[in-house]
Design an enzyme around this catalytic site. Structure first.
Site, short mmCIF file in Angstrom:
data_model
loop_
_atom_site.label_atom_id
_atom_site.label_comp_id
_atom_site.label_asym_id
_atom_site.label_seq_id
_atom_site.Cartn_x
_atom_site.Cartn_y
_atom_site.Cartn_z
N SER A 12 0.83 -1.20 0.00
CA SER A 12 0.00 0.00 0.00
C SER A 12 0.87 1.25 0.00
CB SER A 12 -0.93 0.01 1.22
OG SER A 12 -0.19 0.38 2.36
N LYS A 13 0.21 2.37 -0.11
CA LYS A 13 0.95 3.64 -0.27
C LYS A 13 1.93 3.89 0.87
CE LYS A 13 -1.79 6.22 -3.51
NZ LYS A 13 -3.21 6.43 -3.49
#
Ligand code: GLU
Length: 492
Positions: A260-261
């Site tokens: 994820s980011k």
């Protein structure tokens, strides 16, 4: 074997994810290897989560990666992708066929009624499956519900389809990557294939499209395995040929959680923005689940396509090692043709006044600074001291160096002598060599300290690009102005 036709079917609810890029690449490689076709289909049935900006991003990212698709509506000399929202007139026809043959039925349940069913299941600690309350409504009952203003959704009758085509409730398929997989379809509730507003759901639209586009192999992430059982039943109920399925392991972050980011970039366009080369990205994602037969990891997409075999793809999850990607990127930066590199780097130099340099100086500057770059964007910092004319910012370590007696001694001689030097690379090379030798001879200063003093004053750092070339690019006036400024500011 009939023609190999594969597809990548992203939903435009975000920019193209690096995981989707890997799925796209594996499909593309499989098509290339088998002289097949690679198709792009935008799955935008969920209008609320979809945006044109994301569609454009998917388009541009796939093209940037070199994953060009082979067919679709012609948009002036090139293919557009197939787009589900432009195919809405196709889907109802097959719904009718399913209704007519009893493989689907109208469901009038309200969201509240369905919620109550779910709560009941939770209360009884049971996995929720739809109660089939609407399976056998009579025409009269349906008419009454319609009169109340209710609009039906359409549900697929799982047990009916399973019974029609299989001996038991177990549905099995032979996965290209994972081998034989099976599921008890009694655990699949009758799912909605068309919402009450007439919009087809993913599991339904995907089957119609895969069938009509004659997709021979569906290669996608293993998060879709549970959908595959539903889709196989719809293929069968409609009398379509069932494609072969292959499910790829997931891509996990180095800490083994979902990528994820917070781990770093996840969208292809963000990687590119940060200074990753698309060639490095393609090479890197190819290795997430696949290994070259000769063990040689650095490979162009063409070479990978020659060697790629879907049945050799690993069925387990892959770890996305950002460090490895960075290493690979630095390698690809070094391999990039110089002309291309110089152009690509300009994007990361907009904060500088590039007109301070002639084209020749710019090219020379890139020549002496590109090798240590990991990301293209590293160039911003790497070349900062080439700008600013006679002024340069001095960092802490350089300042400490400039504060020494030795450095002050060196700089004083340097500004005095260099005033008379002819300022060409060749001559500077010679002059500086003599200059260092003289200090060594007369005062015993090691040549590297002599050069540190000059480097610290002129570039404001202790490390950097070739000093002779740097001085030549900066020019005599700016170089000596910086050297003089270092003498003045030093605390001796
Ligand atoms: N639109 C689906 C997704 O983005 C496609 C899955 C599939 O390949 O069938 O996950």
């Amino acid at each position: 074997m009939s023609e190999v036709r594969v597809r990548i079917a992203p939903s435009p609810s975000g920019n193209l994810h690096i995981g989707t890029a890997r799925t796209a690449l594996f499909n593309y490689l499989f098509a290339k290897k088998n002289n097949g076709k690679f198709i792009l289909r935008i799955e935008d049935t969920d209008a609320e989560r979809t945006s044109q900006a994301y569609v454009d991003n998917i388009f541009d990212s796939l093209k940037a990666l070199g994953l060009n698709w082979d067919e679709g509506p012609d948009v002036g000399g090139e293919y557009g992708p197939y787009t589900q929202s432009q195919r809405f007139d196709i889907y109802p026809k097959y719904i009718q066929k399913l209704l007519d043959e009893g493989f689907a039925y109208e469901c009038f349940c309200t969201p509240e009624e369905l919620e109550a069913e779910k709560e009941e299941a939770t209360k009884n600690k049971k996995a929720y499956v739809y109660s089939k309350k609407c399976e056998n409504l009579t025409e009269e009952e349906k008419a009454k519900l319609r009169a109340e203003g209710r609009k039906p959704a359409i549900r697929f009758n799982v047990a009916k389809a399973q019974k029609a085509f299989h001996d038991s409730s177990i549905l099995e398929f032979d996965d290209l990557v994972k081998g034989k997989l099976h599921m008890d379809t009694d655990l699949i509730g009758d799912f909605v294939i068309m919402k009450s507003n007439g919009a087809p759901t993913y599991n339904y639209a995907v089957v119609i499209d895969d069938a009509l586009m004659k997709i021979s192999h569906v290669i996608r992430g293993e998060d879709h395995i549970s959908n595959t059982y539903k889709q196989i039943l719809i293929f069968e109920a409609l009398g379509f040929e069932v494609p072969r399925f292959g499910h790829l392991g997931m891509i996990l972050a180095p800490d083994r959680s979902k990528l994820s980011k917070r781990h770093g970039a996840t969208a292809v366009s963000d990687f590119v923005e940060q200074g990753y080369l698309t060639e490095a990205l393609v090479n890197f994602v190819a290795l997430l689940g696949w290994a070259p037969s000769d063990g040689e990891e650095i490979k162009s997409i063409e070479k990978i396509a020659e060697d790629f075999r879907i049945n050799e793809v690993s069925s387990s999850n892959s770890i996305f090692e950002y460090d490895k990607l960075r290493w690979m990127n630095s390698h690809y930066i070094k391999m990039l043709p110089k002309e291309e590199l110089r152009e690509k780097l300009k994007k990361y130099l907009i904060k500088y006044n590039l007109s301070e340099l002639t084209e020749e100086q710019y090219n020379r500057m890139v020549d002496i600074t590109y090798e240590p770059l990991t990301l293209l964007s590293d160039i911003t910092d790497a070349v900062s001291y080439f700008f600013g004319g006679g002024n340069v910012e001095i960092d802490e370590k350089a300042q400490a160096e400039l504060d020494t007696e030795l450095s002050q001694d060196v700089l004083k001689s340097f500004v005095e002598q260099a005033e008379d030097w002819e300022w060409s690379e060749e001559n500077l090379h010679e002059k500086l060599a003599d200059f260092r030798a003289k200090f060594k001879e007369e005062k015993g200063y090691k040549p590297k300290f002599t050069m540190w003093a000059i480097r610290a004053a002129v570039t404001g750092r202790l490390c950097g690009a070739d000093m002779v070339v740097t001085l030549a690019i900066l020019g005599k006036e700016n170089s000596l102005k910086r050297a003089r400024a270092a003498i003045k500011t030093a605390v001796v």
